[in-house]
Motif scaffolding. Structure first.
Motif, PDB file in Angstrom:
ATOM      1  N   VAL A 177       0.854  -1.208   0.000  1.00 13.29           N
ATOM      2  CA  VAL A 177       0.000   0.000   0.000  1.00 13.29           C
ATOM      3  C   VAL A 177       0.890   1.258   0.000  1.00 13.29           C
ATOM      4  O   VAL A 177       0.619   2.219  -0.726  1.00 13.29           O
ATOM      5  N   PHE A 178       1.979   1.231   0.769  1.00  9.94           N
ATOM      6  CA  PHE A 178       2.882   2.394   0.764  1.00  9.94           C
ATOM      7  C   PHE A 178       3.661   2.489  -0.561  1.00  9.94           C
ATOM      8  O   PHE A 178       3.995   3.589  -1.003  1.00  9.94           O
ATOM      9  N   TRP A 179       3.896   1.338  -1.193  1.00  9.79           N
ATOM     10  CA  TRP A 179       4.507   1.335  -2.537  1.00  9.79           C
ATOM     11  C   TRP A 179       3.547   2.015  -3.531  1.00  9.79           C
ATOM     12  O   TRP A 179       3.983   2.778  -4.402  1.00  9.79           O
ATOM     13  N   LEU A 180       2.256   1.775  -3.359  1.00 10.18           N
ATOM     14  CA  LEU A 180       1.265   2.443  -4.227  1.00 10.18           C
ATOM     15  C   LEU A 180       1.283   3.956  -4.001  1.00 10.18           C
ATOM     16  O   LEU A 180       1.155   4.742  -4.941  1.00 10.18           O
ATOM     17  N   ILE A 181       1.463   4.362  -2.748  1.00  7.30           N
ATOM     18  CA  ILE A 181       1.537   5.809  -2.458  1.00  7.30           C
ATOM     19  C   ILE A 181       2.784   6.389  -3.132  1.00  7.30           C
ATOM     20  O   ILE A 181       2.724   7.440  -3.773  1.00  7.30           O
ATOM     21  N   LYS A 182       3.898   5.679  -3.014  1.00  7.07           N
ATOM     22  CA  LYS A 182       5.159   6.163  -3.588  1.00  7.07           C
ATOM     23  C   LYS A 182       5.041   6.364  -5.104  1.00  7.07           C
ATOM     24  O   LYS A 182       5.625   7.285  -5.665  1.00  7.07           O
ATOM     25  N   HIS A 183       4.280   5.500  -5.756  1.00  7.68           N
ATOM     26  CA  HIS A 183       4.159   5.565  -7.219  1.00  7.68           C
ATOM     27  C   HIS A 183       2.795   6.106  -7.658  1.00  7.68           C
ATOM     28  O   HIS A 183       2.269   5.717  -8.706  1.00  7.68           O
ATOM     29  N   LEU A 184       2.277   7.011  -6.850  1.00 11.75           N
ATOM     30  CA  LEU A 184       0.896   7.495  -7.006  1.00 11.75           C
ATOM     31  C   LEU A 184       0.509   7.917  -8.430  1.00 11.75           C
ATOM     32  O   LEU A 184      -0.617   7.684  -8.864  1.00 11.75           O
ATOM     33  N   THR A 185       1.441   8.522  -9.126  1.00  6.53           N
ATOM     34  CA  THR A 185       1.069   9.055 -10.445  1.00  6.53           C
ATOM     35  C   THR A 185       1.250   8.028 -11.564  1.00  6.53           C
ATOM     36  O   THR A 185       1.006   8.330 -12.726  1.00  6.53           O
TER      37      THR A 185
END
Ligand code: SAM
Length: 253
Positions: free
Chosen positions: A112-120
């Motif tokens: 989930v934090f990996w998804l935040i890191k690659h948000l765009t």
């Protein structure tokens, strides 16, 4: 058939009805690309490949890569042998993918934090997660599940539980119940206007001592309390994201 490896959280989906239910829920358009995390032996992948434009899969286990490469329905899909947490999504050059994954439960929060890191670099995401974690991700203010994870993820995402899943649809059966969740990116852009490091620090400090009033748990911070529209006798689970933002905007640096 391969032996499931515990260290990589391998519980394979073996129920066709459930696989169809997932496909009906993800509502992938034929011109959308999909990034599947942890395809395993390809049970979900072989259904995804038929409904999307491009299917890209990231799988850590080399034994499973061999199986995926021999899978007759996946010859058009890209198979990447990597640890998803080490993948720098923009370098994969996949246009705005929908992320889908029946992922290992021990690395759900890092993913989930990996998804935040690659948000765009992605469009929306669907994950199978442990039920308790899904409850924390979707918890409402004032409940026991409302936690640091809820606040940090809800800064970026609207998350909903699509349906719950019994252990019986997996082989081997996990000991816990699962949930299929949808992660949509928030339309507002709160996270762009705040000092994220400070915000994270405040949320962390507050929830580390969740039974304490904020005036105690945040006592080491210098806050402009006169200017800050927050009741510091509250406990962290009583604060909305906007309240935490209000505090972080009133830290005297
Ligand atoms: N999608 C398959 C299914 O539903 O049958 C397998 C799901 S199984 C719960 C999780 C999968 O993620 C396994 O294939 C495992 O090897 C893979 N995996 C575990 N850790 C991973 C990581 N860090 N990066 C990529 N794949 C990983």
């Amino acid at each position: 058939m391969v032996f499931a490896k515990k260290k990589w959280g391998q519980n394979f989906l073996v129920d066709n009805n459930l696989l169809e239910k997932i496909i009906n829920n993800v509502k992938i358009d034929s011109n959308e690309n999909v990034l599947e995390i942890g395809p395993g032996q390809g049970a979900l992948s072989e259904k995804l490949v038929g409904i999307c434009n491009e299917l890209h899969m990231v799988e850590i286990d080399r034994d499973l890569i061999t199986i995926l490469k021999e899978h007759d329905k996946l010859s058009q899909a890209e198979i990447i042998n990597q640890d998803i947490l080490k993948v720098d999504l923009p370098t994969l050059d996949i246009k705005n993918p929908v992320v889908v994954g029946n992922i290992p439960y021990n690395i759900t929060s890092p993913i989930v934090f990996w998804l935040i890191k690659h948000l765009t670099s992605w469009n929306r995401a669907y994950l199978m997660v442990q039920k308790e974690l899904a409850q924390r991700l979707t918890a409402t203010i004032g409940t026991k599940d409302y936690s640091r994870l809820t606040v940090m993820t809800n800064l970026y995402f609207d998350i909903r539980i699509c349906f719950l899943i019994s252990p019986n649809v997996f082989l081997p059966k996990p000991k816990v119940q699962s949930a299929f969740i949808e992660i949509m990116k928030k339309e507002n852009s709160y996270h762009k206007d705040i000092n994220l490091k400070l915000f994270d620090q405040i949320v962390r400090m507050a929830f580390n001592q969740r039974r304490k009033m904020l005036r105690n748990s945040l006592s080491s911070l210098e806050i402009d309390v006169k200017n800050c529209a927050i009741d510091f006798t509250k406990r962290p689970e009583q604060l909305s994201i906007e309240d935490f933002i209000e505090i972080s905007n009133n830290i005297i640096s």
